[in-house]
Design a protein around this motif. Structure first.
Motif, PDB file in Angstrom:
ATOM      1  N   ASN A  51       0.808  -1.218   0.000  1.00  0.00           N
ATOM      2  CA  ASN A  51       0.000   0.000   0.000  1.00  0.00           C
ATOM      3  C   ASN A  51       0.843   1.270   0.000  1.00  0.00           C
ATOM      4  O   ASN A  51       0.431   2.276  -0.572  1.00  0.00           O
ATOM      5  CB  ASN A  51      -0.963  -0.002   1.182  1.00  0.00           C
ATOM      6  CG  ASN A  51      -2.043  -1.048   1.020  1.00  0.00           C
ATOM      7  OD1 ASN A  51      -2.544  -1.259  -0.077  1.00  0.00           O
ATOM      8  ND2 ASN A  51      -2.390  -1.720   2.101  1.00  0.00           N
ATOM      9  N   LEU A  52       2.020   1.243   0.623  1.00  0.00           N
ATOM     10  CA  LEU A  52       2.887   2.419   0.612  1.00  0.00           C
ATOM     11  C   LEU A  52       3.374   2.703  -0.810  1.00  0.00           C
ATOM     12  O   LEU A  52       3.333   3.849  -1.273  1.00  0.00           O
ATOM     13  CB  LEU A  52       4.071   2.209   1.556  1.00  0.00           C
ATOM     14  CG  LEU A  52       5.081   3.353   1.632  1.00  0.00           C
ATOM     15  CD1 LEU A  52       4.409   4.631   2.114  1.00  0.00           C
ATOM     16  CD2 LEU A  52       6.241   2.979   2.525  1.00  0.00           C
ATOM     17  N   LYS A  53       3.813   1.674  -1.489  1.00  0.00           N
ATOM     18  CA  LYS A  53       4.278   1.817  -2.873  1.00  0.00           C
ATOM     19  C   LYS A  53       3.152   2.335  -3.764  1.00  0.00           C
ATOM     20  O   LYS A  53       3.343   3.276  -4.539  1.00  0.00           O
ATOM     21  CB  LYS A  53       4.784   0.468  -3.388  1.00  0.00           C
ATOM     22  CG  LYS A  53       5.162   0.445  -4.846  1.00  0.00           C
ATOM     23  CD  LYS A  53       5.589  -0.966  -5.239  1.00  0.00           C
ATOM     24  CE  LYS A  53       5.774  -1.120  -6.717  1.00  0.00           C
ATOM     25  NZ  LYS A  53       6.183  -2.468  -7.097  1.00  0.00           N
ATOM     26  N   ILE A  54       1.982   1.745  -3.640  1.00  0.00           N
ATOM     27  CA  ILE A  54       0.843   2.155  -4.455  1.00  0.00           C
ATOM     28  C   ILE A  54       0.444   3.591  -4.126  1.00  0.00           C
ATOM     29  O   ILE A  54       0.111   4.381  -5.019  1.00  0.00           O
ATOM     30  CB  ILE A  54      -0.349   1.198  -4.251  1.00  0.00           C
ATOM     31  CG1 ILE A  54       0.024  -0.218  -4.693  1.00  0.00           C
ATOM     32  CG2 ILE A  54      -1.585   1.684  -4.984  1.00  0.00           C
ATOM     33  CD1 ILE A  54       0.467  -0.352  -6.124  1.00  0.00           C
ATOM     34  N   GLY A  55       0.502   3.959  -2.866  1.00  0.00           N
ATOM     35  CA  GLY A  55       0.169   5.326  -2.466  1.00  0.00           C
ATOM     36  C   GLY A  55       1.120   6.351  -3.047  1.00  0.00           C
ATOM     37  O   GLY A  55       0.699   7.423  -3.505  1.00  0.00           O
ATOM     38  N   ILE A  56       2.410   6.046  -3.047  1.00  0.00           N
ATOM     39  CA  ILE A  56       3.402   6.961  -3.616  1.00  0.00           C
ATOM     40  C   ILE A  56       3.209   7.079  -5.122  1.00  0.00           C
ATOM     41  O   ILE A  56       3.232   8.183  -5.687  1.00  0.00           O
ATOM     42  CB  ILE A  56       4.830   6.503  -3.255  1.00  0.00           C
ATOM     43  CG1 ILE A  56       5.056   6.692  -1.756  1.00  0.00           C
ATOM     44  CG2 ILE A  56       5.873   7.259  -4.075  1.00  0.00           C
ATOM     45  CD1 ILE A  56       6.335   6.082  -1.235  1.00  0.00           C
ATOM     46  N   LYS A  57       3.007   5.937  -5.795  1.00  0.00           N
ATOM     47  CA  LYS A  57       2.767   5.960  -7.237  1.00  0.00           C
ATOM     48  C   LYS A  57       1.494   6.744  -7.567  1.00  0.00           C
ATOM     49  O   LYS A  57       1.467   7.501  -8.536  1.00  0.00           O
ATOM     50  CB  LYS A  57       2.676   4.540  -7.789  1.00  0.00           C
ATOM     51  CG  LYS A  57       4.024   3.832  -7.877  1.00  0.00           C
ATOM     52  CD  LYS A  57       3.917   2.417  -8.368  1.00  0.00           C
ATOM     53  CE  LYS A  57       3.202   2.234  -9.657  1.00  0.00           C
ATOM     54  NZ  LYS A  57       3.723   2.915 -10.820  1.00  0.00           N
ATOM     55  N   LEU A  58       0.458   6.587  -6.769  1.00  0.00           N
ATOM     56  CA  LEU A  58      -0.788   7.315  -6.991  1.00  0.00           C
ATOM     57  C   LEU A  58      -0.583   8.817  -6.793  1.00  0.00           C
ATOM     58  O   LEU A  58      -1.088   9.624  -7.586  1.00  0.00           O
ATOM     59  CB  LEU A  58      -1.877   6.797  -6.056  1.00  0.00           C
ATOM     60  CG  LEU A  58      -3.236   7.467  -6.163  1.00  0.00           C
ATOM     61  CD1 LEU A  58      -3.839   7.263  -7.543  1.00  0.00           C
ATOM     62  CD2 LEU A  58      -4.172   6.919  -5.091  1.00  0.00           C
ATOM     63  N   ALA A  59       0.162   9.192  -5.768  1.00  0.00           N
ATOM     64  CA  ALA A  59       0.425  10.613  -5.525  1.00  0.00           C
ATOM     65  C   ALA A  59       1.180  11.238  -6.699  1.00  0.00           C
ATOM     66  O   ALA A  59       0.842  12.343  -7.154  1.00  0.00           O
ATOM     67  CB  ALA A  59       1.210  10.785  -4.224  1.00  0.00           C
ATOM     68  N   VAL A 111       9.192  -0.707 -10.986  1.00  0.00           N
ATOM     69  CA  VAL A 111      10.096  -1.791 -11.377  1.00  0.00           C
ATOM     70  C   VAL A 111      11.056  -2.188 -10.262  1.00  0.00           C
ATOM     71  O   VAL A 111      11.296  -3.367 -10.021  1.00  0.00           O
ATOM     72  CB  VAL A 111      10.880  -1.391 -12.640  1.00  0.00           C
ATOM     73  CG1 VAL A 111      11.942  -2.408 -12.982  1.00  0.00           C
ATOM     74  CG2 VAL A 111       9.927  -1.207 -13.816  1.00  0.00           C
ATOM     75  N   LEU A 112      11.598  -1.204  -9.564  1.00  0.00           N
ATOM     76  CA  LEU A 112      12.674  -1.482  -8.609  1.00  0.00           C
ATOM     77  C   LEU A 112      12.211  -1.751  -7.172  1.00  0.00           C
ATOM     78  O   LEU A 112      12.929  -2.379  -6.417  1.00  0.00           O
ATOM     79  CB  LEU A 112      13.675  -0.326  -8.626  1.00  0.00           C
ATOM     80  CG  LEU A 112      14.381  -0.080  -9.961  1.00  0.00           C
ATOM     81  CD1 LEU A 112      15.273   1.137  -9.869  1.00  0.00           C
ATOM     82  CD2 LEU A 112      15.159  -1.303 -10.401  1.00  0.00           C
ATOM     83  N   TRP A 113      11.058  -1.224  -6.799  1.00  0.00           N
ATOM     84  CA  TRP A 113      10.583  -1.403  -5.426  1.00  0.00           C
ATOM     85  C   TRP A 113       9.893  -2.767  -5.327  1.00  0.00           C
ATOM     86  O   TRP A 113       8.802  -2.964  -5.818  1.00  0.00           O
ATOM     87  CB  TRP A 113       9.610  -0.289  -5.078  1.00  0.00           C
ATOM     88  CG  TRP A 113       9.191  -0.241  -3.640  1.00  0.00           C
ATOM     89  CD1 TRP A 113       9.232  -1.239  -2.717  1.00  0.00           C
ATOM     90  CD2 TRP A 113       8.661   0.889  -2.964  1.00  0.00           C
ATOM     91  NE1 TRP A 113       8.751  -0.808  -1.514  1.00  0.00           N
ATOM     92  CE2 TRP A 113       8.399   0.497  -1.651  1.00  0.00           C
ATOM     93  CE3 TRP A 113       8.366   2.188  -3.358  1.00  0.00           C
ATOM     94  CZ2 TRP A 113       7.845   1.378  -0.715  1.00  0.00           C
ATOM     95  CZ3 TRP A 113       7.832   3.040  -2.438  1.00  0.00           C
ATOM     96  CH2 TRP A 113       7.584   2.643  -1.120  1.00  0.00           C
ATOM     97  N   ALA A 145      10.173   8.556 -12.673  1.00  0.00           N
ATOM     98  CA  ALA A 145      10.251   8.114 -11.277  1.00  0.00           C
ATOM     99  C   ALA A 145       9.177   7.077 -10.986  1.00  0.00           C
ATOM    100  O   ALA A 145       9.435   6.073 -10.307  1.00  0.00           O
ATOM    101  CB  ALA A 145      10.096   9.315 -10.342  1.00  0.00           C
ATOM    102  N   ASN A 146       7.980   7.282 -11.513  1.00  0.00           N
ATOM    103  CA  ASN A 146       6.886   6.342 -11.318  1.00  0.00           C
ATOM    104  C   ASN A 146       7.227   4.978 -11.910  1.00  0.00           C
ATOM    105  O   ASN A 146       6.945   3.937 -11.316  1.00  0.00           O
ATOM    106  CB  ASN A 146       5.610   6.901 -11.953  1.00  0.00           C
ATOM    107  CG  ASN A 146       4.367   6.537 -11.192  1.00  0.00           C
ATOM    108  OD1 ASN A 146       4.371   5.647 -10.351  1.00  0.00           O
ATOM    109  ND2 ASN A 146       3.289   7.235 -11.495  1.00  0.00           N
ATOM    110  N   ILE A 147       7.855   4.980 -13.070  1.00  0.00           N
ATOM    111  CA  ILE A 147       8.269   3.731 -13.704  1.00  0.00           C
ATOM    112  C   ILE A 147       9.313   3.011 -12.860  1.00  0.00           C
ATOM    113  O   ILE A 147       9.220   1.806 -12.617  1.00  0.00           O
ATOM    114  CB  ILE A 147       8.795   3.989 -15.128  1.00  0.00           C
ATOM    115  CG1 ILE A 147       7.657   4.451 -16.038  1.00  0.00           C
ATOM    116  CG2 ILE A 147       9.473   2.744 -15.695  1.00  0.00           C
ATOM    117  CD1 ILE A 147       8.113   5.003 -17.372  1.00  0.00           C
ATOM    118  N   PHE A 148      10.312   3.752 -12.382  1.00  0.00           N
ATOM    119  CA  PHE A 148      11.372   3.120 -11.590  1.00  0.00           C
ATOM    120  C   PHE A 148      10.851   2.623 -10.247  1.00  0.00           C
ATOM    121  O   PHE A 148      11.307   1.597  -9.745  1.00  0.00           O
ATOM    122  CB  PHE A 148      12.555   4.069 -11.397  1.00  0.00           C
ATOM    123  CG  PHE A 148      13.457   4.112 -12.596  1.00  0.00           C
ATOM    124  CD1 PHE A 148      14.142   2.980 -13.015  1.00  0.00           C
ATOM    125  CD2 PHE A 148      13.623   5.282 -13.319  1.00  0.00           C
ATOM    126  CE1 PHE A 148      14.974   2.999 -14.109  1.00  0.00           C
ATOM    127  CE2 PHE A 148      14.457   5.320 -14.427  1.00  0.00           C
ATOM    128  CZ  PHE A 148      15.135   4.179 -14.824  1.00  0.00           C
TER     129      PHE A 148
END
Length: 117
Positions: free
Chosen positions: A68-76, A114-116, A108-111
């Motif tokens: 959820n943290l990763k998804i939240g950052i990507k959504l922001a 892929v990386l997280w 940044a969203n792509i990386f």
């Protein structure tokens, strides 16, 4: 369920390609100060938003773990990208900094995706 998830991952990648491709094709114009946000960029960002939300729902319904943290950052990041592209979509010229910010945030969203892990 796996086929449906893979279908939406493919659509999500098409959205990313549309957004990033629109940015990359305008890089020369950005250097000249005449870059603008094309419709493909807006539609790509909207596609990313819709398919991303669907992917989270499908993965949770299939009992897959979702970070959820990763998804939240990507959504922001995507909301910022969408706001910039939507507000300036009808202007003939977009400021270099704003246009570069959209490209940087998209990358940044792509990386992050892929990386997280």
């Amino acid at each position: 369920m796996d086929v449906l998830i893979h279908l939406f991952v493919g659509l999500h990648i098409i959205g990313i390609a549309s957004l990033l491709g629109g940015f990359l094709t305008q890089m020369k114009a950005m250097g000249e100060g005449t870059a603008r946000f094309g419709p493909a960029m807006l539609h790509g960002a909207l596609t990313m938003l819709v398919t991303g939300v669907v992917l989270v729902g499908l993965n949770q319904a299939d009992d897959n773990t979702v970070n959820n943290l990763k998804i939240g950052i990507k959504l922001a990041l995507l909301i910022v990208i969408l706001a910039l592209v939507y507000v300036k979509r009808d202007e003939e010229k977009v400021d270099k900094g704003m246009f570069g910010a959209v490209g940087g945030l998209t990358t940044a969203n792509i990386f992050i995706a892929v990386l997280w892990t």
